[in-house]
Scaffold this motif. Structure first.
Motif, PDB file in Angstrom:
ATOM      1  N   ALA A  21       0.828  -1.204   0.000  1.00  0.00           N
ATOM      2  CA  ALA A  21       0.000   0.000   0.000  1.00  0.00           C
ATOM      3  C   ALA A  21       0.862   1.254   0.000  1.00  0.00           C
ATOM      4  N   ARG A  22       0.417   2.257  -0.725  1.00  0.00           N
ATOM      5  CA  ARG A  22       1.013   3.584  -0.606  1.00  0.00           C
ATOM      6  C   ARG A  22       0.424   4.212   0.650  1.00  0.00           C
ATOM      7  N   SER A  23       1.278   4.532   1.604  1.00  0.00           N
ATOM      8  CA  SER A  23       0.816   4.955   2.925  1.00  0.00           C
ATOM      9  C   SER A  23       0.960   6.454   3.116  1.00  0.00           C
ATOM     10  N   LEU A  24      -0.038   7.030   3.755  1.00  0.00           N
ATOM     11  CA  LEU A  24      -0.057   8.446   4.089  1.00  0.00           C
ATOM     12  C   LEU A  24       0.195   8.599   5.578  1.00  0.00           C
ATOM     13  N   VAL A  25       1.104   9.489   5.952  1.00  0.00           N
ATOM     14  CA  VAL A  25       1.306   9.831   7.359  1.00  0.00           C
ATOM     15  C   VAL A  25       1.043  11.323   7.520  1.00  0.00           C
ATOM     16  N   LEU A  26       0.028  11.668   8.286  1.00  0.00           N
ATOM     17  CA  LEU A  26      -0.349  13.059   8.493  1.00  0.00           C
ATOM     18  C   LEU A  26       0.251  13.584   9.782  1.00  0.00           C
ATOM     19  N   ARG A  27       0.828  14.771   9.706  1.00  0.00           N
ATOM     20  CA  ARG A  27       1.569  15.400  10.818  1.00  0.00           C
ATOM     21  C   ARG A  27       2.716  14.496  11.259  1.00  0.00           C
ATOM     22  N   ALA A  28       3.434  13.999  10.269  1.00  0.00           N
ATOM     23  CA  ALA A  28       4.543  13.078  10.521  1.00  0.00           C
ATOM     24  C   ALA A  28       5.626  13.737  11.361  1.00  0.00           C
ATOM     25  N   ARG A  29       6.040  13.096  12.439  1.00  0.00           N
ATOM     26  CA  ARG A  29       7.100  13.618  13.297  1.00  0.00           C
ATOM     27  C   ARG A  29       8.458  13.301  12.689  1.00  0.00           C
ATOM     28  N   GLY A  30       9.367  14.224  12.848  1.00  0.00           N
ATOM     29  CA  GLY A  30      10.657  14.094  12.191  1.00  0.00           C
ATOM     30  C   GLY A  30      11.473  12.897  12.608  1.00  0.00           C
ATOM     31  N   GLU A  31      11.278  12.426  13.865  1.00  0.00           N
ATOM     32  CA  GLU A  31      12.100  11.334  14.383  1.00  0.00           C
ATOM     33  C   GLU A  31      11.406   9.978  14.313  1.00  0.00           C
ATOM     34  N   ALA A  32      10.152   9.914  13.863  1.00  0.00           N
ATOM     35  CA  ALA A  32       9.375   8.676  13.917  1.00  0.00           C
ATOM     36  C   ALA A  32       9.873   7.653  12.898  1.00  0.00           C
ATOM     37  N   ASP A  33       9.702   6.367  13.248  1.00  0.00           N
ATOM     38  CA  ASP A  33      10.127   5.259  12.393  1.00  0.00           C
ATOM     39  C   ASP A  33       8.924   4.754  11.594  1.00  0.00           C
ATOM     40  N   PHE A  34       8.932   4.986  10.297  1.00  0.00           N
ATOM     41  CA  PHE A  34       7.839   4.557   9.439  1.00  0.00           C
ATOM     42  C   PHE A  34       8.229   3.359   8.569  1.00  0.00           C
ATOM     43  N   SER A  35       9.308   2.693   8.921  1.00  0.00           N
ATOM     44  CA  SER A  35       9.842   1.635   8.053  1.00  0.00           C
ATOM     45  C   SER A  35       8.870   0.479   7.866  1.00  0.00           C
TER      46      SER A  35
END
Length: 333
Positions: A21-35
């Protein structure tokens, strides 16, 4: 590093993220791990976080683009803005996709979960590290009540464009009004650090002809876009940047600021102190700094540390207005 709650939920198998899936992250934090979320497009209009995401090689934008198979919302302290983000996630994710919402208790995650549960079934909840992650399946039809959460810019006092999540969205705050009313006549190049949606800059430009340029330096993209509509004087220049680290090709003759003093829901005087240090760095040796702040905030020592002269011009209605000169950083460079 403590794993993010969605990483724990994915690793445990409780949260099933759509494959490919193409995933959307809204208000993504700079240090967060989205791997663990696959191909991510991170939406973040706050410059410091946006810059950190970009530096990590993450596709970071200021506005979502197209449709997605899944979305993660990282909530913010403004509940209306958070609910608007949930509405956007529901609109952007295709039916059958996953919408996950994550946040701390101090940010209001319990209230957001309660609001969503009134309208849609929640598939799962993970409580960890003083916060919660909850997720649900995007239905074929999104309830109108959720669609109505989507925030739109509002016209305030028949003049100002603002939106939820900005500082003082209901209209000009008393501190900025005080600074606009009492700042003396200025000349040359001026900057407004943390310009918000532009009330202070617009007011000063209307009253003062001696200003050559006024740079509105603001970290929040949406606020700067509102300022673009609120400040129509051709001397205004809008700059999307972190005011505490901004560099300018020449020093300013004067700097104005009503600095932020909150990190999430907690008071953080360190933000205002960083603005003071930045102003000293950006001013000419003869430059002047004018700052308004809540009366209880401890800025006097920081002003004395960075400026050769500092005085309080006024104390009105719970605010203090300061003037500082002879920036020590300017004398050293």
């Amino acid at each position: 590093m403590t794993p993010n709650r969605w990483t724990l939920a994915l690793d445990s198998g409780d949260l099933a993220w759509p494959d490919g899936a193409r995933s959307l992250v809204l208000r993504a934090r700079g240090e967060a791990d989205f791997s663990g979320l696959g191909a991510v497009q991170a939406v973040q209009g706050f410059y410091p976080d946006h810059a950190r995401l970009t530096a990590r090689g993450i596709d970071a934008v200021v506005a979502a683009e197209g449709q997605y198979g899944a979305a993660l919302v990282q909530i913010v302290k403004s509940k209306p803005e958070t609910l608007s983000l949930v509405a956007e996630a529901m609109a952007r994710v295709t039916p059958g996709g996953v919408v996950a919402v994550d946040g701390q208790k101090t940010e209001g995650i319990e209230s957001v979960l309660k609001a969503v549960r009134k309208l849609l079934p929640v598939d799962g909840v993970l409580s960890k590290s003083h916060g919660k992650l909850f997720w649900l399946t995007r239905p074929d039809t999104v309830p109108q009540e959720i669609a109505d959460w989507a925030a739109v810019p509002a016209l305030v006092e028949d003049r100002w464009i603002t939106a939820p999540g900005m500082f003082s969205p209901g209209g000009p705050d008393a501190g900025s009004e005080l600074l606009a009313a009492l700042v003396p006549q200025l000349k040359g190049d001026v900057a407004d650090l943390g310009a918000g949606w532009g009330f202070l800059a617009a007011s000063v430009l209307e009253e003062q002809e001696g200003i050559d340029w006024l740079d509105l330096i603001e970290a929040e993209w949406s606020a700067l876009e509102a300022a673009r509509r609120n400040v129509t004087d051709p001397r205004a220049r809008l700059i999307w940047d972190d005011a505490t680290t901004h560099t300018h090709n020449r020093r300013y003759d004067a700097i104005l600021s009503n600095p932020p003093f909150h990190t999430d829901r907690a008071a953080d005087p360190g933000l205002g102190q960083a603005f003071i240090a930045a102003a000293a760095r950006m001013l000419k040796p003869s430059g002047q700094f004018f700052m308004v702040a809540n009366r209880h905030l401890p800025y006097e020592a920081t002003l004395k540390a960075h400026f050769g002269t500092a005085k309080m011009l006024a104390e009105i209605g719970g605010y203090k207005l300061y003037q500082a000169g002879k920036p020590k950083t300017a004398r050293r460079t």
